[in-house]
Design a protein around this motif. Structure first.
Motif, PDB file in Angstrom:
ATOM      1  N   LYS A  29     -13.581   0.128   8.937  1.00 43.59           N
ATOM      2  CA  LYS A  29     -14.508   0.935   8.137  1.00 43.59           C
ATOM      3  C   LYS A  29     -15.946   0.574   8.504  1.00 43.59           C
ATOM      4  O   LYS A  29     -16.264  -0.589   8.754  1.00 43.59           O
ATOM      5  CB  LYS A  29     -14.262   0.683   6.652  1.00 43.59           C
ATOM      6  CG  LYS A  29     -15.049   1.616   5.738  1.00 43.59           C
ATOM      7  CD  LYS A  29     -14.555   1.542   4.308  1.00 43.59           C
ATOM      8  CE  LYS A  29     -15.440   2.369   3.385  1.00 43.59           C
ATOM      9  NZ  LYS A  29     -14.844   2.535   2.059  1.00 43.59           N
ATOM     10  N   PRO A  84      -6.298   4.149   9.455  1.00 48.48           N
ATOM     11  CA  PRO A  84      -5.240   5.069   9.004  1.00 48.48           C
ATOM     12  C   PRO A  84      -5.347   6.449   9.640  1.00 48.48           C
ATOM     13  O   PRO A  84      -4.322   7.051   9.972  1.00 48.48           O
ATOM     14  CB  PRO A  84      -5.436   5.155   7.483  1.00 48.48           C
ATOM     15  CG  PRO A  84      -6.708   4.456   7.174  1.00 48.48           C
ATOM     16  CD  PRO A  84      -7.033   3.576   8.326  1.00 48.48           C
ATOM     17  N   TYR A 136      -9.119  -2.434   9.828  1.00 43.85           N
ATOM     18  CA  TYR A 136      -9.289  -1.182   9.072  1.00 43.85           C
ATOM     19  C   TYR A 136     -10.429  -0.355   9.681  1.00 43.85           C
ATOM     20  O   TYR A 136     -10.412   0.867   9.648  1.00 43.85           O
ATOM     21  CB  TYR A 136      -9.580  -1.523   7.613  1.00 43.85           C
ATOM     22  CG  TYR A 136      -9.698  -0.369   6.648  1.00 43.85           C
ATOM     23  CD1 TYR A 136      -8.798   0.684   6.643  1.00 43.85           C
ATOM     24  CD2 TYR A 136     -10.729  -0.363   5.695  1.00 43.85           C
ATOM     25  CE1 TYR A 136      -8.925   1.726   5.725  1.00 43.85           C
ATOM     26  CE2 TYR A 136     -10.856   0.668   4.776  1.00 43.85           C
ATOM     27  CZ  TYR A 136      -9.946   1.718   4.798  1.00 43.85           C
ATOM     28  OH  TYR A 136     -10.077   2.734   3.893  1.00 43.85           O
ATOM     29  N   LEU A 195      -5.015  10.797   5.896  1.00 43.50           N
ATOM     30  CA  LEU A 195      -5.364   9.445   5.441  1.00 43.50           C
ATOM     31  C   LEU A 195      -4.133   8.718   4.902  1.00 43.50           C
ATOM     32  O   LEU A 195      -3.906   7.543   5.202  1.00 43.50           O
ATOM     33  CB  LEU A 195      -6.458   9.523   4.367  1.00 43.50           C
ATOM     34  CG  LEU A 195      -7.160   8.225   4.033  1.00 43.50           C
ATOM     35  CD1 LEU A 195      -7.849   7.617   5.255  1.00 43.50           C
ATOM     36  CD2 LEU A 195      -8.204   8.411   2.925  1.00 43.50           C
ATOM     37  N   TRP A 196      -3.326   9.425   4.129  1.00 47.99           N
ATOM     38  CA  TRP A 196      -2.124   8.828   3.548  1.00 47.99           C
ATOM     39  C   TRP A 196      -0.918   9.657   3.966  1.00 47.99           C
ATOM     40  O   TRP A 196      -0.988  10.883   4.005  1.00 47.99           O
ATOM     41  CB  TRP A 196      -2.201   8.833   2.020  1.00 47.99           C
ATOM     42  CG  TRP A 196      -3.310   8.006   1.462  1.00 47.99           C
ATOM     43  CD1 TRP A 196      -4.630   8.352   1.375  1.00 47.99           C
ATOM     44  CD2 TRP A 196      -3.203   6.689   0.890  1.00 47.99           C
ATOM     45  NE1 TRP A 196      -5.355   7.342   0.786  1.00 47.99           N
ATOM     46  CE2 TRP A 196      -4.504   6.304   0.478  1.00 47.99           C
ATOM     47  CE3 TRP A 196      -2.134   5.802   0.681  1.00 47.99           C
ATOM     48  CZ2 TRP A 196      -4.761   5.079  -0.129  1.00 47.99           C
ATOM     49  CZ3 TRP A 196      -2.405   4.579   0.074  1.00 47.99           C
ATOM     50  CH2 TRP A 196      -3.704   4.223  -0.310  1.00 47.99           C
ATOM     51  N   TRP A 251      -4.059  -3.177  11.020  1.00 49.60           N
ATOM     52  CA  TRP A 251      -4.216  -2.630   9.669  1.00 49.60           C
ATOM     53  C   TRP A 251      -2.835  -2.267   9.109  1.00 49.60           C
ATOM     54  O   TRP A 251      -1.953  -1.808   9.824  1.00 49.60           O
ATOM     55  CB  TRP A 251      -5.104  -1.380   9.696  1.00 49.60           C
ATOM     56  CG  TRP A 251      -5.110  -0.684   8.364  1.00 49.60           C
ATOM     57  CD1 TRP A 251      -5.795  -1.060   7.251  1.00 49.60           C
ATOM     58  CD2 TRP A 251      -4.342   0.483   8.016  1.00 49.60           C
ATOM     59  NE1 TRP A 251      -5.513  -0.199   6.220  1.00 49.60           N
ATOM     60  CE2 TRP A 251      -4.629   0.759   6.662  1.00 49.60           C
ATOM     61  CE3 TRP A 251      -3.454   1.310   8.699  1.00 49.60           C
ATOM     62  CZ2 TRP A 251      -4.052   1.829   5.973  1.00 49.60           C
ATOM     63  CZ3 TRP A 251      -2.874   2.377   8.025  1.00 49.60           C
ATOM     64  CH2 TRP A 251      -3.173   2.629   6.681  1.00 49.60           C
ATOM     65  N   MET A 277      -9.906   6.346  -5.252  1.00 48.54           N
ATOM     66  CA  MET A 277      -8.802   6.010  -4.351  1.00 48.54           C
ATOM     67  C   MET A 277      -7.635   6.979  -4.565  1.00 48.54           C
ATOM     68  O   MET A 277      -7.033   7.450  -3.610  1.00 48.54           O
ATOM     69  CB  MET A 277      -8.345   4.574  -4.597  1.00 48.54           C
ATOM     70  CG  MET A 277      -7.212   4.138  -3.702  1.00 48.54           C
ATOM     71  SD  MET A 277      -7.428   2.430  -3.244  1.00 48.54           S
ATOM     72  CE  MET A 277      -5.764   1.966  -2.871  1.00 48.54           C
ATOM     73  N   GLU A 310      -0.521  -0.275   6.075  1.00 46.33           N
ATOM     74  CA  GLU A 310      -0.478   0.694   4.987  1.00 46.33           C
ATOM     75  C   GLU A 310      -0.410  -0.053   3.649  1.00 46.33           C
ATOM     76  O   GLU A 310       0.265  -1.080   3.537  1.00 46.33           O
ATOM     77  CB  GLU A 310       0.757   1.590   5.105  1.00 46.33           C
ATOM     78  CG  GLU A 310       0.652   2.657   6.168  1.00 46.33           C
ATOM     79  CD  GLU A 310       1.037   2.147   7.541  1.00 46.33           C
ATOM     80  OE1 GLU A 310       1.290   0.920   7.677  1.00 46.33           O
ATOM     81  OE2 GLU A 310       1.081   2.961   8.485  1.00 46.33           O
ATOM     82  N   THR A 311      -1.050   0.512   2.649  1.00 46.02           N
ATOM     83  CA  THR A 311      -1.051  -0.110   1.323  1.00 46.02           C
ATOM     84  C   THR A 311       0.372  -0.266   0.778  1.00 46.02           C
ATOM     85  O   THR A 311       0.685  -1.251   0.102  1.00 46.02           O
ATOM     86  CB  THR A 311      -1.926   0.738   0.372  1.00 46.02           C
ATOM     87  OG1 THR A 311      -3.281   0.692   0.867  1.00 46.02           O
ATOM     88  CG2 THR A 311      -1.891   0.212  -1.038  1.00 46.02           C
ATOM     89  N   CYS A 352      -6.059  -3.185  -3.786  1.00 43.29           N
ATOM     90  CA  CYS A 352      -6.346  -3.182  -2.355  1.00 43.29           C
ATOM     91  C   CYS A 352      -7.691  -2.502  -2.138  1.00 43.29           C
ATOM     92  O   CYS A 352      -8.017  -1.537  -2.828  1.00 43.29           O
ATOM     93  CB  CYS A 352      -5.266  -2.414  -1.596  1.00 43.29           C
ATOM     94  SG  CYS A 352      -3.698  -3.298  -1.523  1.00 43.29           S
ATOM     95  N   GLY A 353      -8.448  -2.979  -1.185  1.00 47.25           N
ATOM     96  CA  GLY A 353      -9.741  -2.362  -0.913  1.00 47.25           C
ATOM     97  C   GLY A 353     -10.529  -3.208   0.068  1.00 47.25           C
ATOM     98  O   GLY A 353     -10.055  -4.242   0.547  1.00 47.25           O
ATOM     99  N   SER A 354     -11.748  -2.779   0.326  1.00 49.14           N
ATOM    100  CA  SER A 354     -12.587  -3.517   1.281  1.00 49.14           C
ATOM    101  C   SER A 354     -13.202  -4.763   0.639  1.00 49.14           C
ATOM    102  O   SER A 354     -13.362  -5.791   1.282  1.00 49.14           O
ATOM    103  CB  SER A 354     -13.715  -2.619   1.781  1.00 49.14           C
ATOM    104  OG  SER A 354     -13.206  -1.468   2.400  1.00 49.14           O
ATOM    105  N   VAL A 359      -8.829  -5.816   2.575  1.00 51.14           N
ATOM    106  CA  VAL A 359      -8.276  -5.189   3.771  1.00 51.14           C
ATOM    107  C   VAL A 359      -8.682  -6.005   5.009  1.00 51.14           C
ATOM    108  O   VAL A 359      -9.715  -6.697   5.003  1.00 51.14           O
ATOM    109  CB  VAL A 359      -8.777  -3.723   3.861  1.00 51.14           C
ATOM    110  CG1 VAL A 359     -10.225  -3.649   4.315  1.00 51.14           C
ATOM    111  CG2 VAL A 359      -7.880  -2.880   4.754  1.00 51.14           C
TER     112      VAL A 359
END
Ligand SMILES: Nc1ncnc2c1ncn2[C@@H]1O[C@H](COP(=O)(O)OP(=O)(O)OP(=O)(O)O)[C@@H](O)[C@H]1O
Ligand SMILES: NC(=O)c1ccc[n+]([C@@H]2O[C@H](COP(=O)(O)O)[C@@H](O)[C@H]2O)c1
Ligand SMILES: [Zn+2]
Length: 284
Positions: free
Chosen positions: A60, A274, A58, A173-174, A95, A164, A97-98, A17-19, A54
């Motif tokens: 970003k 997040p 998100y 963040l998490w 968005w 990450m 959550e992972t 997962c990522g941008s 993502v």
């Protein structure tokens, strides 16, 4: 005699997962490194890799539209026979959550009759045993006569770089319960990255330490510090990004003039989803 029984290996799907803003050669290398690592243990068989860019929500800074990011990732993986791109996450309006993305991809791999809310009730490793073996569309049916101990449902492990992993420590963040479920039920594969010390980070976290058996640290010996940020920076400065991203991706970026000072200003001053979500959650 000395031969391993291939049927006994745990099947693994790797999810990154990522941008992917944009995807780079290093993103593709993560998959190869993780696959080699798992195969060298002799205990796992990596059956698939999934890239999940993502979504735009998100927020970003500098994130260009998911459409373009997904297209570039698809171009980059065109020649891979095991890594694919999935746009389910990026096509959600909010968005996610992972952990939810991991759950989604795990559920997709379950036999059709096992997908009804079993997820939270039954430990993952038991799911395959509880249900009758049924073929599913993701995998060719293997020989019958399986030993009942074979974990027939593949594990979906989160593939990431050590930055990450270390982002788990950034306040708000998490969610702690998300981190716990990721390492407890799914597992993490973390590729070393310049400037990060994953081992120390695990040592300093009680929750990660408790589940360190499910966290696989892979050392990248052929170090390569390519990042999307550096690619975007080079593009803004009119510098070449050749041999840092797949050539089809470079051509696509140039054709569509994707990265500019203006694109880098997208979401400037906007709070990352997040952080926004977890801040408002802690208020109620
Ligand atoms: N050079 C690298 N070494 C190890 N992991 C990497 C590397 N580049 C990217 N990753 C990992 O790939 C995943 C997706 O990363 P992401 O899309 O943020 O790319 P990035 O290159 O870090 O981009 P950015 O510079 O915009 O943050 C993350 O888990 C990240 O840690
Ligand atoms: N709480 C969470 O689940 C959480 C928090 C922050 C980032 N993430 C994910 O991690 C990835 C980070 O990507 P970037 O490094 O490009 O920001 C994204 O896929 C994002 O959705 C998840
Ligand atoms: Zn990053």
């Amino acid at each position: 005699m000395a031969m391993e029984d291939p049927e006994r290996k745990t099947e693994v799907v790797l999810l990154a997962c990522g941008s992917f803003n944009p995807i780079t050669n290093m993103h593709l290398r993560l998959f190869e490194l993780a696959k080699d690592y798992f195969h060298e243990t002799g205990k796992y068989k990596v059956i698939k890799g999934i890239i999940s860019p993502v979504g735009d929500a998100y927020k970003k800074k500098g994130l260009i539209s998911a459409n373009h990011r997904v297209t570039m990732a698809k171009l980059a993986t065109k020649n891979s026979d095991w890594v694919e791109v999935d746009d389910w996450e990026s096509s959600q309006s909010e968005w996610l959550e992972t952990l939810k993305v991991l759950r989604y991809h795990h559920q997709k791999l379950l036999p059709p009759d096992a997908t009804n809310s079993l997820e939270d009730a039954v430990p993952l490793t038991k799911l395959g045993r509880k249900r009758k073996q049924e073929p599913n569309r993701h995998e060719p049916v293997k020989k019958k006569n399986r030993s009942p101990d074979i974990k027939s449902v593949p594990q979906v492990k989160l593939l990431c770089g050590s930055d990450m992993l270390e982002s788990f420590g950034i306040p708000n963040l998490w969610k702690l319960e998300d981190i716990a479920e990721i390492v407890e039920k799914h597992g993490l594969v973390c590729i070393s990255r310049a400037g990060n010390n994953a081992q120390k980070f695990i040592y300093e976290s009680d929750i990660l330490w408790r589940h360190k058996n499910n966290i696989h640290l892979v050392e990248e010996w052929i170090t390569n510090d390519i990042s999307s940020t550096k690619i975007r920076r080079a593009l803004r400065r009119g510098q070449s990004i050749r041999y840092l991203v797949p050539d089809v991706v470079r051509a696509y970026i140039e054709r569509n003039n994707l990265y500019s000072p203006e694109s880098e200003d997208r979401n400037a001053g906007v709070v990352l989803a997040p952080l926004q979500k977890n801040a408002s959650d802690s208020k109620n």
